[in-house]
Design a protein around this motif. Sequence first.
Motif, PDB file in Angstrom:
ATOM      1  N   VAL A  90       0.828  -1.205   0.000  1.00  0.00           N
ATOM      2  CA  VAL A  90       0.000   0.000   0.000  1.00  0.00           C
ATOM      3  C   VAL A  90       0.862   1.254   0.000  1.00  0.00           C
ATOM      4  CG1 VAL A  90      -1.607   1.362   1.404  1.00  0.00           C
ATOM      5  CG2 VAL A  90      -2.018  -1.071   1.044  1.00  0.00           C
ATOM      6  N   ARG A  91       1.894   1.248   0.821  1.00  0.00           N
ATOM      7  CA  ARG A  91       2.691   2.463   0.991  1.00  0.00           C
ATOM      8  C   ARG A  91       3.698   2.686  -0.121  1.00  0.00           C
ATOM      9  NH1 ARG A  91       4.212   2.306   7.454  1.00  0.00           N
ATOM     10  NH2 ARG A  91       2.088   2.087   8.237  1.00  0.00           N
ATOM     11  N   LEU A  92       4.203   1.604  -0.719  1.00  0.00           N
ATOM     12  CA  LEU A  92       5.329   1.745  -1.630  1.00  0.00           C
ATOM     13  C   LEU A  92       4.976   1.613  -3.099  1.00  0.00           C
ATOM     14  CD1 LEU A  92       8.022  -0.305   0.337  1.00  0.00           C
ATOM     15  CD2 LEU A  92       7.631   2.162   0.342  1.00  0.00           C
ATOM     16  N   SER A  93       3.764   1.179  -3.424  1.00  0.00           N
ATOM     17  CA  SER A  93       3.398   1.015  -4.829  1.00  0.00           C
ATOM     18  C   SER A  93       3.476   2.348  -5.554  1.00  0.00           C
ATOM     19  CB  SER A  93       1.982   0.441  -4.951  1.00  0.00           C
ATOM     20  OG  SER A  93       1.587   0.402  -6.305  1.00  0.00           O
ATOM     21  N   SER A  94       4.175   2.359  -6.675  1.00  0.00           N
ATOM     22  CA  SER A  94       4.330   3.588  -7.457  1.00  0.00           C
ATOM     23  C   SER A  94       3.174   3.805  -8.414  1.00  0.00           C
ATOM     24  CB  SER A  94       5.649   3.550  -8.246  1.00  0.00           C
ATOM     25  OG  SER A  94       5.658   2.443  -9.135  1.00  0.00           O
ATOM     26  N   VAL A  95       2.245   2.849  -8.476  1.00  0.00           N
ATOM     27  CA  VAL A  95       1.058   2.987  -9.321  1.00  0.00           C
ATOM     28  C   VAL A  95      -0.178   2.865  -8.430  1.00  0.00           C
ATOM     29  CG1 VAL A  95       2.259   1.998 -11.299  1.00  0.00           C
ATOM     30  CG2 VAL A  95       0.882   0.513  -9.841  1.00  0.00           C
ATOM     31  N   PRO A  96      -1.329   3.327  -8.893  1.00  0.00           N
ATOM     32  CA  PRO A  96      -2.547   3.202  -8.090  1.00  0.00           C
ATOM     33  C   PRO A  96      -2.810   1.758  -7.694  1.00  0.00           C
ATOM     34  CG  PRO A  96      -2.924   4.645  -9.973  1.00  0.00           C
ATOM     35  CD  PRO A  96      -1.562   4.038 -10.165  1.00  0.00           C
ATOM     36  N   LEU A  97      -3.234   1.568  -6.452  1.00  0.00           N
ATOM     37  CA  LEU A  97      -3.512   0.239  -5.914  1.00  0.00           C
ATOM     38  C   LEU A  97      -4.935   0.217  -5.375  1.00  0.00           C
ATOM     39  CD1 LEU A  97      -2.699  -2.583  -4.777  1.00  0.00           C
ATOM     40  CD2 LEU A  97      -1.887  -1.387  -2.735  1.00  0.00           C
ATOM     41  N   LEU A  98      -5.758  -0.695  -5.896  1.00  0.00           N
ATOM     42  CA  LEU A  98      -7.126  -0.847  -5.424  1.00  0.00           C
ATOM     43  C   LEU A  98      -7.220  -2.130  -4.603  1.00  0.00           C
ATOM     44  CD1 LEU A  98     -10.078   0.261  -5.555  1.00  0.00           C
ATOM     45  CD2 LEU A  98     -10.451  -1.398  -7.396  1.00  0.00           C
TER      46      LEU A  98
END
Length: 279
Positions: free
Chosen positions: A130-138
């Motif tokens: 959640v914190r490190l994803s560089s793209v949107p995360l659903l």
Amino acid sequence: MKKILVPTDFSFCADNAMNIAIGFAKKMNAEIHLLHFTSIPVDWLNLRDRKKMYPDVTERINECRQLLKQKVEDCKQKGIEAAYYIEYNESYQNILDHTTAHLINIVVMGSHGTSGVKGILMGSNAQKVVRLSSVPLLVVKPETTELLPESITIVSDFPWEDHEPGHKDAFEKIVRLSKELNFPIQLLFVNTPGGFTTSKELNYRIVPYLESAALKEEPFVINAANLEKGISVFLESHPNTIVGMITHGETGFNRIIRGSQVESIVNHLKSPILTIKMT
């Protein structure tokens, strides 16, 4: 073509995320990447005679491969291009690496909440994705039906741009995604005792965000003891929405949300949660 990544362990929650991803793919003209993790106690890819030495592991991998092929075929029957990938250790880093290597546009991940997708959406692993994803995360919960949500609600304290550099850029990413999905946007501000804001100050701060999203509607404002409770109250009257939030990477969401509140919001709310990291 845009790309949607769906980590899967073949559970109900992962299949639920898959259904949402298929709906997104149709709207975005995107292809789906299925990513499965199977834990192997050896360096499987570089192991010689692995079929003879580990026939049980070979059988398990072949079973996973067949399940993935079937899901790819299901996508193609619905007019969606798809491909599958297998990783041989369970690590949040594999998800992050895949998003970079394959130019993923959004990750759609199923979750049981506190238990999560087995081995990946659990505890600290979940928070790191959640914190490190560089793209949107659903993050999609079991309570989410196969029907697509009807809107995106961006929850923020809408800070001045010079106070939170990069926040407005992340906000605009959510706006662009909502347009690709043809979802209307609504804004939500939760006024808490620890971060109380007067109506006058909020009205000044919110103007650039309303203009950026081309919105005429004023934001929803809810007074609550904390952010999670405020969002929960809002969702009682707006159940079929995606909750969009902006993260700071290692330090949590925006400056309202810190530490354990991050995990609490992602794990406890039943609605889909969309997070985007500030850059």
